[in-house]
Write a protein that holds these residues in place. Structure first.
Motif, PDB file in Angstrom:
ATOM      1  N   VAL A  86       0.885  -1.158   0.000  1.00  0.00           N
ATOM      2  CA  VAL A  86       0.000   0.000   0.000  1.00  0.00           C
ATOM      3  C   VAL A  86       0.924   1.209   0.000  1.00  0.00           C
ATOM      4  CG1 VAL A  86      -1.797   1.232   1.246  1.00  0.00           C
ATOM      5  CG2 VAL A  86      -1.793  -1.245   1.239  1.00  0.00           C
ATOM      6  N   HIS A  87       0.711   2.122  -0.941  1.00  0.00           N
ATOM      7  CA  HIS A  87       1.695   3.168  -1.190  1.00  0.00           C
ATOM      8  C   HIS A  87       1.640   4.357  -0.249  1.00  0.00           C
ATOM      9  CE1 HIS A  87       3.113   1.039  -4.666  1.00  0.00           C
ATOM     10  NE2 HIS A  87       1.858   0.911  -5.083  1.00  0.00           N
ATOM     11  N   SER A  88       0.547   4.571   0.468  1.00  0.00           N
ATOM     12  CA  SER A  88       0.484   5.687   1.410  1.00  0.00           C
ATOM     13  C   SER A  88      -0.493   5.351   2.524  1.00  0.00           C
ATOM     14  CB  SER A  88       0.043   6.968   0.698  1.00  0.00           C
ATOM     15  OG  SER A  88      -1.306   6.879   0.296  1.00  0.00           O
ATOM     16  N   PHE A  89      -0.412   6.144   3.597  1.00  0.00           N
ATOM     17  CA  PHE A  89      -1.336   5.909   4.699  1.00  0.00           C
ATOM     18  C   PHE A  89      -2.771   6.217   4.280  1.00  0.00           C
ATOM     19  CE2 PHE A  89      -3.815   7.303   8.347  1.00  0.00           C
ATOM     20  CZ  PHE A  89      -3.762   6.159   9.099  1.00  0.00           C
ATOM     21  N   PHE A  90      -2.952   7.239   3.461  1.00  0.00           N
ATOM     22  CA  PHE A  90      -4.298   7.573   3.001  1.00  0.00           C
ATOM     23  C   PHE A  90      -4.899   6.414   2.201  1.00  0.00           C
ATOM     24  CE2 PHE A  90      -7.276   9.470  -0.084  1.00  0.00           C
ATOM     25  CZ  PHE A  90      -8.192   9.987   0.814  1.00  0.00           C
ATOM     26  N   THR A  91      -4.088   5.768   1.374  1.00  0.00           N
ATOM     27  CA  THR A  91      -4.555   4.602   0.620  1.00  0.00           C
ATOM     28  C   THR A  91      -4.901   3.452   1.567  1.00  0.00           C
ATOM     29  OG1 THR A  91      -3.127   5.276  -1.206  1.00  0.00           O
ATOM     30  CG2 THR A  91      -4.004   3.062  -1.295  1.00  0.00           C
ATOM     31  N   ALA A  92      -4.070   3.251   2.587  1.00  0.00           N
ATOM     32  CA  ALA A  92      -4.356   2.209   3.577  1.00  0.00           C
ATOM     33  C   ALA A  92      -5.643   2.521   4.330  1.00  0.00           C
ATOM     34  CB  ALA A  92      -3.191   2.089   4.559  1.00  0.00           C
ATOM     35  N   PHE A  93      -5.854   3.801   4.623  1.00  0.00           N
ATOM     36  CA  PHE A  93      -7.069   4.253   5.296  1.00  0.00           C
ATOM     37  C   PHE A  93      -8.297   3.946   4.438  1.00  0.00           C
ATOM     38  CE2 PHE A  93     -10.029   7.790   6.241  1.00  0.00           C
ATOM     39  CZ  PHE A  93     -10.222   7.561   7.582  1.00  0.00           C
TER      40      PHE A  93
END
Length: 111
Positions: A86-93
């Motif tokens: 997952v490339h960023s925390f926002f994407t994981a969120f």
């Protein structure tokens, strides 16, 4: 048997979400099964500890901080499972929100 079915359904949902959500990659179906198992274990062991440690913040935000904890579980899963990124925390969120909603829909209709 019920746990195995839930893990397989979660693995399929992980594959589907990764297909349509940019920034999430899953190498294979076996990787998605491993992601489902690791997420289940993280939610069983690590998440309750984090919820207790962050209880004041969770109460202050009226429970919305639990969404951040779900995103952190996804980020931790990417560190553990090879082939899942997952490339960023926002994407994981976003991934955690979509996965939670889809699991709720699928598992509530199966009862």
């Amino acid at each position: 048997m019920n746990v195995l079915v839930r893990i397989l359904i979660t693995a399929i949902l992980v594959l589907i979400i990764a297909r349509f959500l940019p920034g999430v990659t899953v190498d294979s179906f076996s990787t998605s099964i491993l992601v489902a198992i690791v997420l289940a274990l993280l939610n069983l062991i690590v998440k309750p500890v984090l919820v207790i440690l962050t209880l004041p913040v969770t109460i202050l935000t009226l429970g919305l901080f639990l969404l951040i904890i779900n995103g952190l579980m996804i980020v931790l899963c990417t560190k553990i499972v090879e082939g899942f990124a997952v490339h960023s925390f926002f994407t994981a969120f976003l991934f955690s929100i979509i996965l939670s909603i889809s699991q709720s829909l699928v598992f509530s209709s199966s009862k």
